[in-house]
Design a protein around this motif. Structure first.
Motif, mmCIF file in Angstrom:
data_model
loop_
_atom_site.group_PDB
_atom_site.id
_atom_site.type_symbol
_atom_site.label_atom_id
_atom_site.label_comp_id
_atom_site.label_asym_id
_atom_site.label_seq_id
_atom_site.Cartn_x
_atom_site.Cartn_y
_atom_site.Cartn_z
ATOM 1 N N UNK A 67 112.087 27.020 -36.258
ATOM 2 C CA UNK A 67 110.994 27.394 -36.966
ATOM 3 C C UNK A 67 110.406 26.188 -37.947
ATOM 4 N N UNK A 68 111.093 25.533 -38.291
ATOM 5 C CA UNK A 68 110.710 24.237 -39.182
ATOM 6 C C UNK A 68 110.122 23.282 -38.341
ATOM 7 N N UNK A 69 110.732 22.990 -36.995
ATOM 8 C CA UNK A 69 109.959 21.962 -36.148
ATOM 9 C C UNK A 69 108.410 22.549 -35.883
ATOM 10 N N UNK A 70 108.401 23.857 -35.391
ATOM 11 C CA UNK A 70 107.223 24.213 -34.756
ATOM 12 C C UNK A 70 106.160 24.554 -36.070
ATOM 13 N N UNK A 71 106.522 24.696 -37.124
ATOM 14 C CA UNK A 71 105.524 24.647 -38.234
ATOM 15 C C UNK A 71 104.848 23.625 -38.413
ATOM 16 N N UNK A 72 105.876 22.780 -38.767
ATOM 17 C CA UNK A 72 105.511 21.287 -38.953
ATOM 18 C C UNK A 72 104.553 20.563 -37.996
ATOM 19 N N UNK A 73 104.907 20.908 -36.464
ATOM 20 C CA UNK A 73 104.224 20.189 -35.522
ATOM 21 C C UNK A 73 102.890 20.767 -35.499
ATOM 22 N N UNK A 74 102.898 22.069 -36.029
ATOM 23 C CA UNK A 74 101.326 22.995 -35.912
ATOM 24 C C UNK A 74 100.419 22.096 -37.018
ATOM 25 N N UNK A 75 101.091 21.941 -38.062
ATOM 26 C CA UNK A 75 100.296 21.426 -39.154
ATOM 27 C C UNK A 75 99.951 19.854 -39.257
ATOM 28 N N UNK A 76 101.007 19.273 -38.534
ATOM 29 C CA UNK A 76 100.730 17.662 -38.427
ATOM 30 C C UNK A 76 100.733 17.053 -37.142
ATOM 31 N N UNK A 77 100.987 17.606 -36.122
ATOM 32 C CA UNK A 77 101.229 17.246 -34.846
ATOM 33 C C UNK A 77 102.487 16.237 -34.693
ATOM 34 N N UNK B 60 106.086 15.450 -33.792
ATOM 35 C CA UNK B 60 107.075 16.163 -32.745
ATOM 36 C C UNK B 60 108.332 16.712 -33.599
ATOM 37 N N UNK B 61 108.982 17.616 -33.074
ATOM 38 C CA UNK B 61 110.414 18.033 -33.489
ATOM 39 C C UNK B 61 111.248 17.020 -33.517
ATOM 40 N N UNK B 62 111.491 16.133 -32.600
ATOM 41 C CA UNK B 62 112.386 14.847 -32.552
ATOM 42 C C UNK B 62 112.314 14.108 -33.730
ATOM 43 N N UNK B 63 110.757 13.936 -34.128
ATOM 44 C CA UNK B 63 110.802 12.859 -35.364
ATOM 45 C C UNK B 63 111.110 13.772 -36.458
ATOM 46 N N UNK C 197 119.020 14.852 -42.894
ATOM 47 C CA UNK C 197 120.453 14.339 -43.163
ATOM 48 C C UNK C 197 121.024 14.634 -41.784
ATOM 49 N N UNK C 198 120.784 15.482 -41.255
ATOM 50 C CA UNK C 198 121.756 16.081 -40.180
ATOM 51 C C UNK C 198 121.765 14.969 -38.854
ATOM 52 N N UNK C 199 120.977 13.846 -39.071
ATOM 53 C CA UNK C 199 121.130 12.552 -38.455
ATOM 54 C C UNK C 199 122.639 11.997 -38.452
ATOM 55 N N UNK C 200 123.142 12.202 -39.448
ATOM 56 C CA UNK C 200 124.742 11.673 -39.722
ATOM 57 C C UNK C 200 125.620 12.622 -39.589
ATOM 58 N N UNK C 201 125.314 13.946 -39.173
ATOM 59 C CA UNK C 201 126.285 14.984 -39.043
ATOM 60 C C UNK C 201 127.504 14.318 -37.919
ATOM 61 N N UNK C 202 128.742 14.667 -38.269
ATOM 62 C CA UNK C 202 129.605 14.420 -37.392
ATOM 63 C C UNK C 202 129.975 12.790 -37.362
ATOM 64 N N UNK C 203 129.676 12.316 -38.445
ATOM 65 C CA UNK C 203 129.923 10.790 -38.698
ATOM 66 C C UNK C 203 130.333 10.800 -40.291
ATOM 67 N N UNK C 204 129.213 10.239 -41.097
ATOM 68 C CA UNK C 204 129.673 10.160 -42.773
ATOM 69 C C UNK C 204 129.538 11.551 -43.424
ATOM 70 N N UNK C 205 128.929 12.436 -42.658
ATOM 71 C CA UNK C 205 128.548 13.710 -43.298
ATOM 72 C C UNK C 205 128.921 15.067 -42.484
ATOM 73 N N UNK C 206 129.227 16.015 -43.227
ATOM 74 C CA UNK C 206 129.608 17.497 -42.385
ATOM 75 C C UNK C 206 128.350 18.225 -42.829
#
Length: 368
Positions: free
Chosen positions: A63-73, A75-78, A84-93
């Protein structure tokens, strides 16, 4: 209904946090970040100055990906790359960070990350015009590899942790625009006007820069970590790193005399950090209290984990393990809670003094 497209949108920068990007969009649109978040379609909790979207900056959902994309253009990947989920499975849980946020408790005691505040490199803020890097929020963020300076923890003017918000955390300011290069913590109801690029930063040694770069490469998945010469998943390597930090704390100050090549600077920083964390052992598992402390732990622990083989790893762990055993701290709960790699647990167990009543916290087996 999807949100309407914002009139002015700035492109996210490489490695930027979601909050930093929101601040820069808020500035060009001349409205507080909380208002921009609402215009993006993000649901805010409460109506006070500390309102924030659920799991703000931690983990986006569809839902966050879609609303942010609609408001700003954007992409969800960006959008994912700014969380912080970039670091999931590494320095963070990330699941632990989210559950701590729901309980309104700081996540520092569970996961080594600052969910609210951040550290910063003044040089980076000056060059980028106020882009805050995602990795600065990690508790082991110590040194900027590019500018080779120790990161700044607190505002030199108001004294609060950078981007913390003031006397209570505010992730999304609702009353004022937060200039990207300024502190903007709440002080007596007004934003702190300290310009952070002029904040004093200490020069970092090359050894600090090298160890920080290696730590970051492992955190971002650019390097395969090894433990005692054996390839291990990043999650296990960081668990071993945290265990070594806890062992160091449990053995202070005696352990400093048993470790080879500990500089006077490292000794002072670690003793100061121990004083700041307090004598309560429940805090021994918390992340480094400052960028200087993080640099000291990196200097001592990263080379230790890079031992060529298991025998060498066990030998290098000896001062940490035996000092903790002498202090009666080896069975401390913060250690037992860590799911360390089996080979690390075996290396620790091999160094428990013969005849000692102490035992390895992972003697019954560890991991998964």
């Amino acid at each position: 209904m999807p949100p309407r497209r914002l009139a002015l949108v700035t492109a996210p920068r490489s490695g930027e946090t979601f909050g930093s990007w929101l601040d820069r969009i808020a500035r060009v649109n001349q409205c507080p970040p909380a208002e921009v978040a609402q215009l993006m379609g993000l649901n805010l909790r409460g109506v006070s100055a500390e309102v924030r979207p659920p799991v703000f900056g931690v983990r986006p959902d569809e839902a966050v990906r879609q609303t942010v994309h609609a408001a700003t253009g954007v992409s969800g990947s960006l959008v994912d790359g700014m969380h912080l989920s970039v670091f999931d499975g590494g320095p963070l849980n990330v699941a632990s960070v989210v559950s701590a946020a729901k309980a309104h408790r700081p996540s520092t005691g569970r996961e080594w990350v600052e969910a609210y505040g951040s550290r910063a490199c003044p040089c980076c803020l000056l060059v980028s015009g106020g882009v805050w890097q995602l990795w600065w929020k990690l508790s082991c963020a110590a040194v900027c590899p590019e500018h080779q300076v120790v990161l700044v923890d607190r505002c030199p003017s108001c004294g609060w942790v950078l981007r913390w918000g003031g006397n209570r955390p505010r992730v999304v300011p609702a009353k004022w625009i937060r200039p990207p290069t300024c502190c903007a913590n709440s002080v007596n109801g007004k934003p702190c006007s300290q310009w952070l690029p002029v904040a004093r930063a200490s020069r970092a040694r090359k050894s600090m820069v090298d160890t920080q770069q290696l730590w970051l490469d492992i955190a971002y998945g650019r390097a395969r970590p090894t433990l005692g010469g054996v390839d291990v998943p990043a999650e296990e390597w960081f668990a071993a790193f945290r265990a070594c930090v806890i062992l160091l704390r449990l053995g202070l100050p005696r352990v400093l005399g048993r470790l080879p090549g500990v500089s006077d600077w490292c000794s002072r920083v670690l003793l100061d950090e121990l004083s700041e964390r307090g004598v309560d052992r429940s805090r021994f598992s918390w992340g480094p209290a400052s960028a200087r402390a993080a640099a000291a732990f990196l200097l001592l622990v990263v080379p230790l984990l890079a031992a060529a083989d298991m025998r060498e790893l066990s030998r290098q762990l000896a001062p940490l393990v035996r000092t903790a055993a002498d202090e009666g701290s080896l069975a401390a709960r913060p250690l037992a809670r860590l799911a360390v790699p089996k080979l690390f647990a075996e290396a620790v167990e091999a160094q428990v003094p013969v005849g000692s009543t102490a035992r390895s916290p992972w003697k019954k087996g560890s991991i998964r």
